[in-house]
Design a protein around this motif. Structure first.
Motif, PDB file in Angstrom:
ATOM      1  N   ARG A 318       0.819  -1.213   0.000  1.00 20.38           N
ATOM      2  CA  ARG A 318       0.000   0.000   0.000  1.00 20.38           C
ATOM      3  C   ARG A 318       0.852   1.261   0.000  1.00 20.38           C
ATOM      4  N   LYS A 319       2.014   1.193   0.651  1.00 19.58           N
ATOM      5  CA  LYS A 319       2.838   2.399   0.781  1.00 19.58           C
ATOM      6  C   LYS A 319       4.194   2.255   0.071  1.00 19.58           C
ATOM      7  N   GLU A 320       5.057   1.334   0.531  1.00 21.35           N
ATOM      8  CA  GLU A 320       6.401   1.246  -0.045  1.00 21.35           C
ATOM      9  C   GLU A 320       6.916  -0.183  -0.032  1.00 21.35           C
ATOM     10  N   VAL A 321       7.849  -0.417  -0.930  1.00 16.22           N
ATOM     11  CA  VAL A 321       8.715  -1.597  -0.895  1.00 16.22           C
ATOM     12  C   VAL A 321      10.125  -1.091  -0.585  1.00 16.22           C
ATOM     13  N   ILE A 322      10.793  -1.761   0.344  1.00 15.73           N
ATOM     14  CA  ILE A 322      12.153  -1.388   0.720  1.00 15.73           C
ATOM     15  C   ILE A 322      13.060  -2.585   0.456  1.00 15.73           C
ATOM     16  N   ILE A 323      14.072  -2.375  -0.377  1.00 13.95           N
ATOM     17  CA  ILE A 323      15.010  -3.451  -0.705  1.00 13.95           C
ATOM     18  C   ILE A 323      16.210  -3.364   0.232  1.00 13.95           C
ATOM     19  N   SER A 324      16.427  -4.429   0.986  1.00 15.75           N
ATOM     20  CA  SER A 324      17.565  -4.511   1.906  1.00 15.75           C
ATOM     21  C   SER A 324      18.239  -5.861   1.733  1.00 15.75           C
ATOM     22  N   ALA A 325      18.564  -6.173   0.495  1.00 16.22           N
ATOM     23  CA  ALA A 325      19.089  -7.495   0.162  1.00 16.22           C
ATOM     24  C   ALA A 325      20.603  -7.541   0.061  1.00 16.22           C
ATOM     25  N   GLY A 326      21.284  -6.418   0.336  1.00 16.50           N
ATOM     26  CA  GLY A 326      22.744  -6.400   0.317  1.00 16.50           C
ATOM     27  C   GLY A 326      23.319  -5.906  -0.994  1.00 16.50           C
ATOM     28  N   ALA A 327      24.635  -5.681  -0.991  1.00 18.71           N
ATOM     29  CA  ALA A 327      25.296  -5.032  -2.126  1.00 18.71           C
ATOM     30  C   ALA A 327      25.383  -5.902  -3.373  1.00 18.71           C
ATOM     31  N   ILE A 328      25.033  -7.178  -3.262  1.00 19.18           N
ATOM     32  CA  ILE A 328      24.984  -8.057  -4.443  1.00 19.18           C
ATOM     33  C   ILE A 328      23.542  -8.285  -4.884  1.00 19.18           C
ATOM     34  N   ASN A 329      22.672  -8.628  -3.946  1.00 20.15           N
ATOM     35  CA  ASN A 329      21.300  -8.963  -4.330  1.00 20.15           C
ATOM     36  C   ASN A 329      20.388  -7.756  -4.496  1.00 20.15           C
ATOM     37  N   SER A 330      20.688  -6.639  -3.837  1.00 21.16           N
ATOM     38  CA  SER A 330      19.841  -5.454  -4.052  1.00 21.16           C
ATOM     39  C   SER A 330      19.915  -4.962  -5.493  1.00 21.16           C
ATOM     40  N   PRO A 331      21.117  -4.807  -6.082  1.00 28.23           N
ATOM     41  CA  PRO A 331      21.139  -4.429  -7.503  1.00 28.23           C
ATOM     42  C   PRO A 331      20.521  -5.493  -8.404  1.00 28.23           C
ATOM     43  N   LYS A 332      20.657  -6.754  -8.012  1.00 28.03           N
ATOM     44  CA  LYS A 332      20.036  -7.817  -8.811  1.00 28.03           C
ATOM     45  C   LYS A 332      18.517  -7.658  -8.838  1.00 28.03           C
ATOM     46  N   VAL A 333      17.913  -7.432  -7.672  1.00 29.33           N
ATOM     47  CA  VAL A 333      16.457  -7.273  -7.613  1.00 29.33           C
ATOM     48  C   VAL A 333      16.013  -6.058  -8.418  1.00 29.33           C
ATOM     49  N   LEU A 334      16.749  -4.958  -8.308  1.00 27.54           N
ATOM     50  CA  LEU A 334      16.407  -3.766  -9.083  1.00 27.54           C
ATOM     51  C   LEU A 334      16.444  -4.055 -10.577  1.00 27.54           C
ATOM     52  N   MET A 335      17.497  -4.715 -11.029  1.00 25.02           N
ATOM     53  CA  MET A 335      17.612  -4.993 -12.465  1.00 25.02           C
ATOM     54  C   MET A 335      16.520  -5.946 -12.943  1.00 25.02           C
ATOM     55  N   LEU A 336      16.213  -6.966 -12.153  1.00 23.90           N
ATOM     56  CA  LEU A 336      15.130  -7.885 -12.533  1.00 23.90           C
ATOM     57  C   LEU A 336      13.788  -7.167 -12.590  1.00 23.90           C
TER      58      LEU A 336
END
Length: 616
Positions: A318-336
């Motif tokens: 409803r409000k936000e998604v916050i990505i806290s997956a680390g310096a390897i998986n956070s960019p991966k999730v963003l790119m996917l």
């Protein structure tokens, strides 16, 4: 699920000569897996209070819509989940790809067993001509915690915040609100420092009463004391590294309490998990993308697969998604999710929602394995019977050799001639146990030699993260750490090696018969031992990560062409999406990264509250 070394024999191999483990080592590792391998939380009961009644229920299936969805239950995600559920009317879902935290994580000396296990993502770097050349496949390993607590559940528990000037630099780069004076309150907010003497000596810099216990281990190996004494002989003052001075020697404080690890899961989640009905946690939840409206650029929710059932789920935010997956998986999730370099996304057939330099600015604290101290009087090697005695003593008391990390509790921060700023360290010495007379991985408590690791804490080199070419969703990201792309990094390391060798002239080293191992490493023996060419070879061939990876979702003002998130950690070009973990660091701090990551999450939670509770 429980803790399992994925390949018992492989995990129990020296790695240097490929020799198989002794049977006693295999038996000891099996004992540890059996005694400590179960989950800390188990089949926890959720407690829901209504008036004077208390209802205990097992976790129910998760709703399909939440106010906030947090991707990643690691060092940052657990903090965010705690702080956001302080607002009772907000429902928060924490998604973690790994399992519940295992009991084995609590034992400080067992950290070596976590690498290559099922609580490690098992990442590796891509081959390079300038680093990691002598390892299998030309790759360095990148252990990253997989499970609640993330890397805070498998790391060395070192609590170091970095230097004041690190944060001043962040602010100077255009990141308003991130100066040292502004972030100090968040370090103190989370901290429950249990060492009264440290708090009383530096009350301006330390806090008590927070969720995160900070303390010295109850046991200190004699070799750690010798190392500290030797640095003091050379003129380095004994310091509180989290206060005013940053150049000197220190007996480290750790994220521990009563001889047991306190991961962010232990500190921030276990303390509230049964009390807050608005906190929902799903483990074994592998996020495949954030769902974003391609027209409005508004976040809608998250798609993930339950690795326990194989079912694909879509959950709305409803409000936000916050990505806290680390310096390897956070960019991966963003790119996917369609956010990243356009050419990279199109190559994988991913619809480009917003072009951004995701995965760039990736960097790490790098070291090398070349210096070894031979111990002639102070070896801590024990036979199997003695080690078992230590295990059961630890189970009863939380004390003894297993309640510490051996020589790792001593650290020093020094400055080489290549550092241009006054009173800023660029090398951190950390120490690890070496088992020259035994085969197999051992707890940190038992060793007959000490590895000296000069850590480059002010790297100039940069690398990048890309999606896996074969399977961008389930495959490991492609990691180019960029070690030594800037030659200045190598020169700093060589000087750091030379400076440390002065330690062998100290009374502390001589009295205890510490000797430098002069056997050249195999792939560098063509060079004269201890020459610059020899150490240059060692740095290139026997590189090692300190697992302080950062920067791949860089924070910066809109004028910064490398920036992915703004100083409020909002992803540029997208509404309702933030990143909060070490990936946002524009420049990695000069020290270990777990404490700064906790700080980032504390500050991020206040930013989120301010955005939504103070909306006009």
């Amino acid at each position: 699920m429980s803790f399992v070394p994925l390949n018992l024999l492989q995990s129990c191999t020296t790695g240097a000569d490929g020799s198989a483990c002794q049977k006693t080592s295999i038996m000891f590792l099996m004992l540890i897996a059996n005694l400590f391998g179960y989950s800390v939380d188990g089949n926890y009961l959720r407690i829901r209070r209504s008036g004077t009644k208390t209802q205990r229920i097992f976790p129910q299936s998760t709703p399909k819509e939440y106010d906030f969805i947090i991707i990643g239950g690691g060092s940052a995600g657990c903090v965010l989940a705690n702080r956001l559920t302080e607002v009772e009317e907000w429902n928060v879902l924490l998604l973690e790809a790994g399992m519940e935290e295992s009991k084995v994580s609590q034992v400080p000396a067992f950290a070596p067993y976590f690498v290559h296990s099922n609580i490690d993502w098992n990442f590796k770097t891509q081959p390079s001509e300038k680093s990691c050349r002598s390892y299998r496949g030309g790759s360095c390993v990148f252990p990253q915690g997989k499970g609640l607590g993330g890397s805070s559940s498998i790391n060395s528990m070192i609590y170091v915040r970095g230097n004041r000037k690190d944060y001043e630099k962040w602010a100077q780069l255009g990141n308003a609100g991130w100066s040292y004076e502004e972030v100090l309150q968040y370090f103190k907010k989370s901290e429950d420092n249990l060492d009264k003497e440290i708090v009383q000596s530096n009350p301006t810099f330390h806090g008590t009463g927070g969720y995160q216990p900070i303390s010295h281990f109850p046991y200190t190996d004699q070799n750690a004391k010798i190392l500290i004494n030797a640095f003091e002989e050379l003129g380095y003052k004994n310091i509180d590294v989290n206060a005013r001075r940053h150049i000197g020697v220190t007996r480290l404080q750790t994220t521990s309490k009563n001889g047991r690890r306190q991961s962010t899961n232990s500190a921030f989640i276990q303390s509230i998990r049964k009390k807050r009905s608005n906190l929902f946690i799903e483990t074994q939840a592998f996020v495949t993308k954030v769902i974003i409206d391609p027209e409005t650029k508004q976040v809608k929710g998250v798609e993930y697969t339950s690795t326990a059932t194989g079912k694909v789920k879509i959950i709305l935010a409803r409000k936000e998604v916050i990505i806290s997956a680390g310096a390897i998986n956070s960019p991966k999730v963003l790119m996917l999710s369609g956010i990243g370099p356009g050419s990279e996304l199109r190559k994988h057939g991913i619809n480009v929602i917003y072009e951004a330099p995701v995965g760039q600015n990736f960097h790490d604290h790098v070291t090398t394995l070349g210096i070894v101290i031979k111990l002639n009087k102070t070896s801590s090697i024990k036979n199997n019977k003695e080690r078992l005695k230590d295990v059961y003593y630890y189970l009863r008391t939380g004390k003894g050799p297993l309640s510490s990390t051996g020589p790792m509790v001593s650290n020093a921060f020094i400055q080489t001639n290549y550092e241009e700023s006054d009173n800023l360290p660029d090398i951190q010495y950390t120490f690890g146990p070496v088992y020259s007379k035994t085969s197999g991985i051992q707890p940190l408590s038992y060793f007959d030699a000490i590895g000296v690791y000069p850590v480059l804490i002010a790297p100039k080199s940069r690398g990048f993260i890309k999606l896996n070419n074969t399977d961008p969703v389930w495959g490991d990201p492609i990691i180019y750490p960029g070690y030594f792309e800037n030659s200045l990094d190598k020169y700093r390391m060589i000087e750091g090696i030379k400076i440390f060798q002065n330690m062998f002239n100290t009374t502390a080293f001589k009295e205890n018969e510490y000797q430098m191992d002069h056997v050249p490493l195999p792939n560098c023996k063509q060079w004269k031992f201890n020459s610059d060419k020899y150490w240059s070879c060692v740095i290139r061939e026997y590189t090692a990560s300190c697992y302080h990876i950062a920067g791949s979702c860089k924070m910066g003002p809109q004028t910064d062409q490398e920036a992915v998130v703004d100083p409020q950690l909002r992803v540029y070009g997208i509404s309702g999406l933030r990143v909060a973990d070490a990936s946002i660091m524009p420049i990695v701090v000069r020290g270990n990264t777990n404490a700064p990551t906790i700080m980032i999450a504390e500050k991020a939670s206040d930013m989120v509250k301010d955005a939504w509770l103070n909306k006009s």
